[in-house]
Design a protein around this motif. Structure first.
Motif, PDB file in Angstrom:
ATOM      1  N   PRO A 197       0.816  -1.218   0.000  1.00  0.00           N
ATOM      2  CA  PRO A 197       0.000   0.000   0.000  1.00  0.00           C
ATOM      3  C   PRO A 197       0.846   1.263   0.000  1.00  0.00           C
ATOM      4  O   PRO A 197       2.021   1.247   0.388  1.00  0.00           O
ATOM      5  CB  PRO A 197      -0.799  -0.123   1.294  1.00  0.00           C
ATOM      6  N   LEU A 198       0.250   2.358  -0.446  1.00  0.00           N
ATOM      7  CA  LEU A 198       0.869   3.668  -0.274  1.00  0.00           C
ATOM      8  C   LEU A 198       0.783   4.058   1.189  1.00  0.00           C
ATOM      9  O   LEU A 198      -0.220   3.788   1.858  1.00  0.00           O
ATOM     10  CB  LEU A 198       0.149   4.724  -1.119  1.00  0.00           C
ATOM     11  N   VAL A 199       1.821   4.711   1.703  1.00  0.00           N
ATOM     12  CA  VAL A 199       1.828   5.178   3.083  1.00  0.00           C
ATOM     13  C   VAL A 199       1.984   6.696   3.065  1.00  0.00           C
ATOM     14  O   VAL A 199       3.039   7.214   2.672  1.00  0.00           O
ATOM     15  CB  VAL A 199       2.969   4.539   3.896  1.00  0.00           C
ATOM     16  N   VAL A 200       0.941   7.399   3.476  1.00  0.00           N
ATOM     17  CA  VAL A 200       0.982   8.862   3.536  1.00  0.00           C
ATOM     18  C   VAL A 200       1.391   9.271   4.940  1.00  0.00           C
ATOM     19  O   VAL A 200       0.715   8.940   5.918  1.00  0.00           O
ATOM     20  CB  VAL A 200      -0.384   9.485   3.193  1.00  0.00           C
ATOM     21  N   VAL A 201       2.514   9.976   5.054  1.00  0.00           N
ATOM     22  CA  VAL A 201       2.939  10.511   6.349  1.00  0.00           C
ATOM     23  C   VAL A 201       2.514  11.972   6.385  1.00  0.00           C
ATOM     24  O   VAL A 201       2.927  12.777   5.564  1.00  0.00           O
ATOM     25  CB  VAL A 201       4.463  10.351   6.544  1.00  0.00           C
ATOM     26  N   SER A 202       1.669  12.303   7.340  1.00  0.00           N
ATOM     27  CA  SER A 202       1.013  13.608   7.330  1.00  0.00           C
ATOM     28  C   SER A 202       1.368  14.437   8.562  1.00  0.00           C
ATOM     29  O   SER A 202       1.123  14.020   9.695  1.00  0.00           O
ATOM     30  CB  SER A 202      -0.505  13.431   7.257  1.00  0.00           C
TER      31      SER A 202
END
Length: 333
Positions: A197-202
């Protein structure tokens, strides 16, 4: 029988609410009403064995004693620990202030018992009713938050959003590290199942931070074998709502249309889910481990944040309860 009917109605609304959307705050209230009226139905029965009546009575007395003596002391001690470990900020004072408030309310109630003036009973009674209402909401939301965090989808995600929580300079502190560790575990599990999966670090950059949270979070994940080409940086958000909104925009720009999960700490799961529902985002929220001493103040902060979302509703309910009490007081005096 009336208590049983009310409990059954509340349970029905709870089931329907959960089936419609697990992220509804009303579900927590229906859960609390179901438990309260189920308990009242049990204790009002005439066919209970004597030993069970005694056990219930002792349990109620013990719970009350714990609530008015042990609980406030424990909250004050926790507040002192929070101040020493986390600094003198208002959120870190919540457990201490709550403990002091409980002690003050108990003291006022005891003093009022020795006073025969009607207005004193009216004022103190109103305070107790409001406190009982707030306590009911807190316990209901706490129980439902725990249930929410233990249920729901745990696999089959195509994107992971990791919510920031602040840095120590450029270092990832334990609270944020627990979120990243949970996100990395989700990534490894999904990769083992055949897709990464894509991992968005926000997270943006605060005034006391050397880099943006997103940059520090990316470095942390790279050290835990999450490939750079699967990490997406969102480095503008400063609130949970912005975390979700900006991350959704990034995922859309990357063509993501699959299942999404947001990772935060366990105490923050339900409020994040409620917010995601308001933003019309279809995603799951899972929680990471939190240090024990941090939980009381953290849950209290989450409770206050959820409570202030509907101030008029809570004011009307409290007003109706107090008005009913005052009317009853006038009748019996």
């Amino acid at each position: 029988m009336l208590y049983a009917i009310i409990a059954l109605v509340a349970a029905t609304f709870l089931i329907l609410g959960v089936r419609r959307d697990r992220r509804r705050m009303a579900n927590a209230v229906w859960l609390g009403l179901t438990l309260v009226f189920s308990f009242l139905w049990v204790v009002s029965r005439d066919d209970l064995p004597v030993w069970l009546n005694d056990v219930i009575g002792y349990a109620v007395v013990a719970a009350l004693l714990l609530a008015v003596s042990v609980l406030p002391v424990a909250l004050i001690v926790n507040g002192v620990v929070m101040l020493r470990r986390e600094g003198r900020r208002l959120p870190n004072l919540l457990s201490l202030l709550t403990g002091v408030a409980i002690i003050a309310l108990v003291a006022v109630f005891v003093l009022a018992l020795a006073d025969d003036r009607t207005w004193v009973h009216a004022v103190v009674g109103a305070l107790v009713i409001v406190a009982a209402y707030v306590a009911f909401l807190f316990v209901s939301l706490l129980l439902y938050s725990v249930l929410y965090g233990k249920t729901g989808r745990r696999t089959g995600f195509d994107a992971v959003i990791v919510l920031g929580s602040g840095l120590d300079g450029a270092r990832v502190p334990p609270l944020l590290a627990s979120r990243l560790d949970r996100a990395a575990a989700v990534f490894r599990r999904e990769r083992a199942a055949g897709h990464a999966p894509l991992v968005v670090v926000s997270g943006g950059q605060g005034a006391d931070e050397d880099v943006s949270e997103a940059v520090a979070m990316r470095r942390y994940l790279l050290d835990r074998d999450v490939p750079d080409d699967r990490i997406v940086l969102e480095d503008r958000a400063t609130t949970t709502e912005e975390n979700l909104v900006y991350s959704r925009r990034l995922l859309t720009s990357h063509g993501h249309t699959g299942r999404t999960v947001a990772v935060t700490n366990n105490y923050h799961v339900f409020r994040t889910a409620v917010l995601a529902r308001r933003l019309r985002m279809r995603l799951e929220v899972i929680g990471a481990h939190t240090a024990w001493y941090f939980l009381p103040s953290a849950f209290l902060r989450e409770f206050v944040a959820l409570l202030v979302r509907h101030p008029i509703v809570h004011a009307l309910v409290c007003g109706a309860l107090v008005a009913g009490y005052l009317a009853l007081l006038m009748v019996i005096t």
